[in-house]
Design a protein around this motif. Structure first.
Motif: not given
Length: 964
Positions: A781-805
């Motif tokens: 959020x701080x470094x303003x990467x391209x929107x598609x890349x930022x979405x990719x990063x956050x989706x990856x985090x959400x996906x990795x967190x979901x694996x913790x179920x």
């Protein structure tokens, strides 16, 4: 109004800039002009801005600008004329002022006269400053102006015409002389009009004398005679025109004729001999007692005086004259010339003769220093030189001469120091002692600097000790005890004196030698040990060596003459212990110096265990481990910036160890240690990058982070089989590698290596573990990467967190349910961000083009699913409470029930409904109905009256949109 041409307008604008710059100069030390302005000034002058222009517009404005700039130069010459650099610069600025004024003159006789007068003034200043090219360009303009005013029909006054012409030709003569063109100077001299008034005569006389005097200084006597004779002729004509001898007549008459005599004496041609006889006869008749005449007659006259006659003539003259500031320069120069022509001894005797007479203070000092300089170069024996010097000093003291100035005292000590050094080279300590005692004369010694005084005292004490005069040495040491506390060489002398006096020197180190680091301390300690050995006192030798080992902990080391690796090991051990108590810059400097010299020493002196060299494999292994531990302590202290260099030294020790232990096997040993070193370097560079404000330095640190991570990849795992496998070490390396992955990702994001970031996020092997998800989100959020890349990063985090179920509920609750709402909010915000294509019209106000519409709806569905799950849990808890049962969960118990933050629900519902409104305005009714229903569903999850009000508001707005 007509405008100036581009070049002339630029020159006028630049003149305004110069005026503004010069007007703001408020101190006598601040620069007159900025460097870029000076560069522009030189560039404009090199392009020859002096042109003969007519019918130019805006004359009044140009005249005003040029006048202001000309007056600025005049005013600043008054306050800054003492600085040669400022004088040269103001000469150039005045030339620019003339260029502007030259454009502003009216195209008539008066205008031409004014421009010509300014040109001659500006050219004269440039000639005086030896700015030849500028002067030549200005005089070229003056020549055109002069031609334009000379036609008879213009009616110019002949006197004015003659004066202007004379001034112009004289400047051409002086410029030709500066250009070493005597023929051109002669050509212009023949064109000079006959002077009628005294002003013209004075100008011609001045120019002729300047050239004649310059030719004499250049050792061109024939040319000097020609021009000096012309100067004499015009000088005499000037005195006739004025009908009286003006106040400086006698002085100028003496100077001109004396210069003619000197030039004639050097020329020695028949004509020069005639000139010499005439002028010398005149000087003897009118100036018989003047020092210049007497001394010249003695040194250059035809009587071929020998050196003794010259010295006697000098003595006779100074006996008759009252020596004052006015005549001393000539006499002093004559004495110096005797030293050059008659030998050092004659020059020395000439100055001795002068010093026997009362002289002005300044000239007494000059003569005394000159006398000492020649004395130090003479071939007299030391005993004769000492007697001669004492005689001069006694004569000065009898006249009650006060103390000499600091500058003269310094020069005196330099001369005596030279004679002292010659005696010490011969090991003639008695003579050296006498010379040094001369330096301690109060009238000389008190004006020497503290450093010189200490140096004199140290040499004198050393001489006393060599000659066995311990009493004198003790008196001098005690008198200079305060200075000795910061001077290790003096402390060595004091220690040596203690031993010679039969005293115990062990306590001397604690009372005399400074505890804080000072230059040459260890060298002095070694000297003390050698002195104790020479005096056969083994106990004292041990005391000195003990102090030497303590010296290794100070920051004034190291040496190259004590070859024992154990001393380095001991020093590092002490430094490690000091570092455990707290970091200071002194410790950092000491660690740096010890390790640097230890590495150099190891490279030169290491070999296999049991070899002939000093540093063994075992010692190298200890050194690289100990230096690594130092780096660990530095990282955990305020001195983490020093850790990088310490790690470099640890790596150098390890590489030296590899070279000896595995010289021909291509081994990476000691690989685990090198891995640890690179890992610490990566951490330090990350800390440096985070704390750095300079963008260039921050980028450099992050580049180093990425380079370190690549090294870690190369070093990871057991590659060569030469070292035993260690499961614990492997696990630790894996953990460090995981941490390093995050810092590599952080560096890539700061360096805006978006392709690398995308690659890291797409790979399970390179994406950091959950402990770094929060900082990764912050960076995204701080470094303003391209929107598609930022979405990719956050989706990856959400996906990795979901694996913790599958983890225990407590872990799931902490790492996933608590963090997920804010992650989903960020993902939703990025997903609905409009993406404008190249053909997207800016006037379209509907934001229906989203970066990731499917992802945005997935977020809404995820929120509803989480909220529904929460409701089911609460319903189950209520039912169990009615039945009196305990709530049970598979696995472990939940510490608390998760509640989706109401503020997040309100924000998401509001933004989603606004997006539904955009769909409605774009006539996409189906999308509008779907997004509005999801927004209202999320609003219904908000508890309390706030949620009811939000639902009612959204339903009302939806009804107004679709007509329900």
């Amino acid at each position: 109004m007509a405008q100036l041409s581009g070049t002339r307008q630029a020159l006028a604008d630049f003149a305004c800039t110069l005026h503004t710059s010069l007007s703001t100069v408020n101190t006598s030390t601040s620069p007159l002009l900025a460097p870029n302005v000076i560069f522009r000034l030189d560039s404009d002058l090199n392009s020859n801005p002096f042109g003969f222009v007519v019918n130019i517009p805006n004359r009044e404005q140009l005249d005003l600008i040029g006048t202001f700039l000309w007056n600025d130069c005049t005013d600043l010459m008054t306050s800054r004329g003492h600085n040669p650099e400022d004088v040269l610069l103001l000469g150039k600025v005045r030339a620019i002022a003339f260029a502007v004024l030259n454009m502003a003159v009216t195209p008539d006789l008066l205008g031409s006269l004014r421009a010509l007068d300014l040109a001659l003034k500006a050219a004269r200043i440039c000639i005086v400053n030896q700015q030849r090219e500028i002067a030549l360009n200005i005089l070229s303009v003056a020549a055109l102006r002069l031609t334009s005013i000379q036609p008879v029909h213009l009616g110019l006054d002949p006197a004015i015409n003659r004066n202007i012409t004379t001034r112009y030709l004289l400047l051409r003569i002086r410029l030709a002389w500066l250009q070493n063109r005597v023929d051109i100077a002669e050509h212009f001299f023949t064109k000079l009009p006959t002077p009628v008034v005294s002003n013209d005569e004075e100008l011609i006389f001045e120019t002729c004398f300047i050239i004649g005097d310059s030719a004499l200084a250049r050792c061109l006597p024939e040319i000097a005679i020609t021009w000096l004779q012309r100067a004499n002729d015009h000088f005499q004509s000037l005195s006739i025109m004025t009908l009286m001898k003006f106040p400086d007549y006698d002085n100028w008459n003496l100077v001109i004729r004396h210069s003619l005599v000197v030039a004639s004496a050097h020329a020695r041609s028949p004509q020069a001999n005639v000139t010499y006889d005439i002028e010398m006869r005149h000087l003897k008749e009118y100036y018989p007692e003047h020092p210049a005449v007497v001394l010249f007659h003695l040194s250059v006259g035809y009587n071929n005086s020998n050196n003794n006659e010259l010295l006697q003539g000098l003595k006779g003259m100074v006996d008759k004259l009252s020596l004052a500031d006015m005549n001393m320069p000539i006499i002093f120069q004559f004495a110096r010339s005797l030293g050059h022509s008659g030998g050092l001894d004659n020059g020395m005797e000439a100055f001795r003769i002068l010093l026997m007479r009362p002289l002005p203070r300044e000239w007494t000092e000059k003569c005394f220093v000159a006398f000492l300089l020649l004395l130090s170069r003479s071939e007299y024996s030391d005993s004769k030189r000492i007697r001669t010097l004492r005689g001069v000093i006694d004569a000065l003291e009898k006249r009650g001469y006060p103390s000499i100035s600091a500058r003269a005292a310094h020069a005196t000590v330099i001369c005596i120091w030279k004679m002292t050094g010659e005696a010490l080279i011969r090991k003639d300590y008695w003579t050296a002692q006498i010379w040094l005692q001369v330096c301690t004369n109060p009238k000389i010694f008190q004006y020497c600097s503290m450093e010189i005084q200490i140096a004199i005292q140290k040499k004198l004490v050393a001489c006393y000790l060599q000659t066995g005069d311990t009493t004198a040495a003790r008196q001098l040491i005690d008198r200079g005890l305060f200075q000795s506390q910061v001077d290790c060489e003096r402390m060595y002398l004091s220690y040596k004196l203690c031993l010679l006096e039969g005293k115990d020197g062990s306590g001397h180190f604690y009372l005399g030698f400074p505890l804080h680091p000072v230059p040459h301390k260890q060298t002095s300690l070694l000297s003390c040990a050698m002195e104790a050995q020479r005096q056969h006192k083994p106990e004292e030798v041990l005391n000195c060596l003990d102090q030497f080992i303590k010296c290794l902990t100070s920051d004034d080391i190291y040496h190259h003459d004590f070859h024992a690796a154990e001393h380095y090991i001991f020093a590092i051990t002490l430094l490690s212990e000091e570092l455990s108590k707290g970091f200071s810059k002194r410790i950092g400097n000491c660690i740096e110096t010890v390790l640097q010299n230890a590495v150099s020493y190891a490279e030169e002196n290491s070999m296999f265990e049991g070899g002939d060299q000093e540093v063994s494999v075992t010692q190298l292994q200890w050194l690289y481990c100990a230096s690594y531990k130092l780096a660990l302590k530095l990282i955990n202290s305020s001195g983490f910036l020093w850790a990088t260099s310490v790690l470099d030294y640890s790596r150098d020790f390890a590489l030296q160890y590899r070279q000896i232990s595995y010289p021909n096997m291509g081994s990476k040993a000691p690989r685990p240690h090198l891995f640890a070193v690179v890992y610490l370097r990566l951490l330090v560079n990350s800390l440096k990058a985070r704390g750095e404000d300079d963008p260039i330095k921050k980028t450099s640190h992050y580049d180093n982070v990425r380079a370190c991570f690549q090294e870690l990849d190369d070093l990871r795992g057991w590659g060569d089989g030469e070292e035993e496998t260690d499961d614990d070490a492997n696990y630790k390396e894996d953990r460090h590698h995981d941490i390093a992955q995050f810092f590599d990702l952080e560096a890539a994001m700061h360096l805006r290596k978006w392709d690398d970031v995308a690659s890291l996020c797409a790979s399970d092997d390179t994406f950091p573990d959950p402990g770094f998800y929060a900082p990764i989100m912050d960076l995204t959020l701080q470094l303003n990467p391209p929107p598609t890349l930022a979405i990719q990063v956050i989706k990856r985090i959400v996906s990795k967190l979901s694996e913790l179920q599958d983890d225990p509920p407590s872990t799931w609750q902490r790492d996933f349910r608590v963090s997920l709402p804010r992650y989903l909010h960020c993902l939703f915000t990025l997903a609905i961000t409009p993406v404008q294509e190249e053909d997207y019209f800016e006037f379209i106000s509907l934001d229906i083009e989203m970066a990731d519409p499917e992802g945005a709806e997935e977020v809404l569905d995820k929120i509803l699913a989480m909220a529904n799950e929460e409701a089911d849990v609460k319903q189950e808890e209520g039912l169990n409470a009615q039945l009196g049962l305990n709530t049970m969960h598979t696995g472990s118990e939940l510490c608390e029930v998760f509640t989706y933050p109401a503020a997040e629900l309100i924000k998401i519902a509001t933004v989603a409904f606004n997006k539904a409104t955009d769909f409605y305005r774009a006539t996409q009714d189906e999308d509008c109905q779907r997004w509005a229903n999801k927004a209202i569903s999320i609003a219904q999850l908000v508890p309390g009256a706030q949620g009811k009000q939000l639902v009612e508001t959204l339903q009302t707005r939806l009804g107004s949109l679709i007509g329900v």
